[in-house]
Each structure stands twice: as C-alpha cells, then as structure tokens.
Design a protein around this motif. Sequence first.
Motif, mmCIF file in Angstrom:
data_model
loop_
_atom_site.group_PDB
_atom_site.id
_atom_site.type_symbol
_atom_site.label_atom_id
_atom_site.label_comp_id
_atom_site.label_asym_id
_atom_site.label_seq_id
_atom_site.Cartn_x
_atom_site.Cartn_y
_atom_site.Cartn_z
ATOM 1 N N GLY A 15 0.782 -1.224 0.000
ATOM 2 C CA GLY A 15 0.000 0.000 0.000
ATOM 3 C C GLY A 15 0.818 1.281 0.000
ATOM 4 O O GLY A 15 0.271 2.360 0.205
ATOM 5 N N LEU A 16 2.128 1.199 -0.240
ATOM 6 C CA LEU A 16 2.981 2.392 -0.274
ATOM 7 C C LEU A 16 2.537 3.314 -1.398
ATOM 8 O O LEU A 16 2.389 2.886 -2.540
ATOM 9 N N HIS A 17 2.301 4.566 -1.082
ATOM 10 C CA HIS A 17 1.922 5.561 -2.082
ATOM 11 C C HIS A 17 3.190 6.016 -2.793
ATOM 12 O O HIS A 17 4.103 6.554 -2.170
ATOM 13 N N TYR A 18 3.267 5.795 -4.118
ATOM 14 C CA TYR A 18 4.495 6.059 -4.865
ATOM 15 C C TYR A 18 4.770 7.545 -5.076
ATOM 16 O O TYR A 18 5.917 7.957 -5.093
ATOM 17 N N PHE A 25 9.316 12.020 -9.326
ATOM 18 C CA PHE A 25 10.124 11.214 -10.223
ATOM 19 C C PHE A 25 10.940 12.027 -11.220
ATOM 20 O O PHE A 25 11.590 11.451 -12.084
ATOM 21 N N TYR A 26 10.942 13.357 -11.113
ATOM 22 C CA TYR A 26 11.836 14.139 -11.977
ATOM 23 C C TYR A 26 13.291 13.810 -11.677
ATOM 24 O O TYR A 26 14.139 13.860 -12.555
ATOM 25 N N GLY A 27 13.599 13.468 -10.457
ATOM 26 C CA GLY A 27 14.959 13.083 -10.099
ATOM 27 C C GLY A 27 15.399 11.804 -10.789
ATOM 28 O O GLY A 27 16.599 11.571 -10.974
ATOM 29 N N ALA A 28 14.438 10.982 -11.200
ATOM 30 C CA ALA A 28 14.778 9.747 -11.904
ATOM 31 C C ALA A 28 15.387 10.035 -13.268
ATOM 32 O O ALA A 28 16.052 9.171 -13.849
ATOM 33 N N TRP A 81 15.441 5.277 -8.216
ATOM 34 C CA TRP A 81 15.220 6.569 -7.578
ATOM 35 C C TRP A 81 14.381 6.430 -6.312
ATOM 36 O O TRP A 81 14.704 6.992 -5.270
ATOM 37 N N ILE A 82 13.293 5.670 -6.366
ATOM 38 C CA ILE A 82 12.444 5.542 -5.182
ATOM 39 C C ILE A 82 13.153 4.740 -4.093
ATOM 40 O O ILE A 82 12.937 4.971 -2.904
ATOM 41 N N ASN A 83 14.051 3.827 -4.484
ATOM 42 C CA ASN A 83 14.783 3.051 -3.485
ATOM 43 C C ASN A 83 15.871 3.855 -2.789
ATOM 44 O O ASN A 83 16.393 3.427 -1.772
ATOM 45 N N PHE A 84 16.222 5.023 -3.314
ATOM 46 C CA PHE A 84 17.116 5.926 -2.589
ATOM 47 C C PHE A 84 16.419 6.480 -1.349
ATOM 48 O O PHE A 84 17.059 6.810 -0.357
ATOM 49 N N PHE A 85 15.095 6.588 -1.392
ATOM 50 C CA PHE A 85 14.342 7.254 -0.335
ATOM 51 C C PHE A 85 13.497 6.304 0.508
ATOM 52 O O PHE A 85 13.236 6.579 1.677
#
Length: 103
Positions: A15-18, A25-28, A81-85
């Motif tokens: 249920g994690l809100h992406y 996701f601009y950082g991606a 990118w999301i796994n950095f945070f």
Amino acid sequence: MSKIFDMHEECSHCGLHYQIEPSFFYGAMYVSYGLGVAFSVATFIISHVFCNASLETDFIAIIVSLIILMPYQMRLARNLWINFFIKYRKDWRDIKAKENDSN
C-alpha cells in the motif's frame, strides 16, 4: 507503447503511495541519464571490441540499443530513484496488520 509512462498509484502488496510529493520522479531523469551512459558504453564495448565493428556501426548500435532499452531504462531509473528514499522492510506485513488493527 501508449501506456509506457503509466504507473500504479500505490504498491499492491504493502500500500505504499508512490507519488511521495509532486514531481517526485523528476529526479529519476538523472538516474536515467547515468543508465543511458552505462548502456551506451556497454554497447560500444560489445560492438567495437568483441565484434570489431567500425565507428559508424558502433554509433548505430548505440542509438538502436538506447531506443530498444528506453522502456526498461525508464522503469529501472524510477525503481532506483524511489529506493534511494524508501527502504524495503521485511516486516511490512506486520506493520500493515497493526495499522489495520488500529483502524
């Protein structure tokens, strides 16, 4: 190809809100640039060193590989990118169960 940029709103398991914040996701794009360079170097080495191709053929091989790998590169960049945070937690089921019990 029309749905290549579509993403799920949240994880179907935990249920994690992406979309953590607007334009998250601009950082991606920076990660995607690095992946593109890595794919290009790998393609050049395979084409030039192992296949003894000319520089023109190397250039064409790089362009073709970047076009073909673009969907995978974009998805991989977003995941990195999301796994950095957000860190993976093995006990996410327990946390989710506690949240449901408290509600």
